[in-house]
Design a protein around this motif. Structure first.
Motif: not given
Length: 254
Positions: A145-152, A191-197, A219-223
């Motif tokens: 549900y977040a705009d940006l998802l980090f998977v570490c 990308y997962l729909n509108d979420t950047t991964v 990533l933060l600017a959704k560029d």
């Protein structure tokens, strides 16, 4: 910008926190005109308010009007633009059996937090999961549900590194699964729909600057990052591993 010349030049500044975007073709056309000088900092540089981004100067004492008319024609549309960071919520998934079962202390959360703090961001929510495809899929569904998802973690070539496989099964559409930058060749973006991964490899943990630092402002600017761009990062993409790190005021990633 400066309201009056200083030392024969007018400087331009960012008015916000954001990502600098440059129309390179216009920049090069201006500087190809004799007697005009318009140097600037690098494209995709992370800017803060009042950061100097460019300085314009007529090199001799004066210039003919037709020269300036040529410059004004080139500049009929903006040459520089600072786009704001638009991400609102950031979540983190940390993978790894050793971390999940308490055999090793997690370093990823504090690592990501330290990177985000520089941009006045923080982590909204996070989960630690084992190196298990179904567990990673479930966490992705719950935190996307977040705009940006980090998977570490889990993004290397070991047999139990299943992070990218799991994300693919969770319908993440990868733009790239590797990049030419060192450290952090295995950093990936999709990308997962509108979420950047963004998949962050363990290699990012041990260096002050890595591919994560280079891509983070974008990533933060959704560029949107095009896979075709990656090859250009190879020049300057090898860190100099200096004894004293001055990133981002260095050649790394530029």
């Amino acid at each position: 910008y400066d309201k009056a010349p200083s030392e024969g030049k007018i400087s331009f500044y960012s008015s916000i926190n954001g990502l600098l975007k440059i129309d390179r073709n216009k920049l090069f056309k201006i500087n190809a005109l004799s007697d005009l000088s318009l140097p600037c900092i690098h494209n995709n540089f992370a800017c803060t308010p009042n950061k100097t981004i460019a300085a314009f100067r007529i090199i001799p004492l004066y210039a003919k009007k037709n020269l300036l008319d040529k410059a004004k024609k080139i500049l009929s549309n903006p040459l520089f633009n600072v786009i704001p960071y638009t991400v609102k919520k950031i979540n983190v998934i940390i993978t790894g059996n050793e971390i999940y079962y308490g055999l090793r202390k997690d370093k990823f959360k504090s690592h990501i937090e330290s990177k985000l703090k520089k941009f006045n961001y923080s982590i909204c929510d996070y989960q630690i999961v084992p190196d298990d495809i179904n567990s990673i899929i479930k966490a992705t569904q719950e935190l996307s549900y977040a705009d940006l998802l980090f998977v570490c973690g889990g993004s290397s070539v070991d047999p139990d590194d299943v992070t990218k496989i799991a994300l693919g099964k969770a319908n993440v559409k990868f733009v790239f699964k590797s990049n030419p930058i060192q450290p952090a060749n295995n950093l990936s973006v999709g990308y997962l729909n509108d979420t950047t991964v963004c998949v962050v490899p363990a290699g990012s943990l041990y260096y002050k600057a890595s591919a994560l630092d280079i891509f983070l402002p974008r990533l933060l600017a959704k560029d949107k990052i095009d896979k075709k761009e990656l090859k250009f990062y190879s020049e300057g993409g090898l860190c100099n591993f200096c004894d004293y790190c001055t990133y981002p005021i260095c050649s790394f990633g530029k």
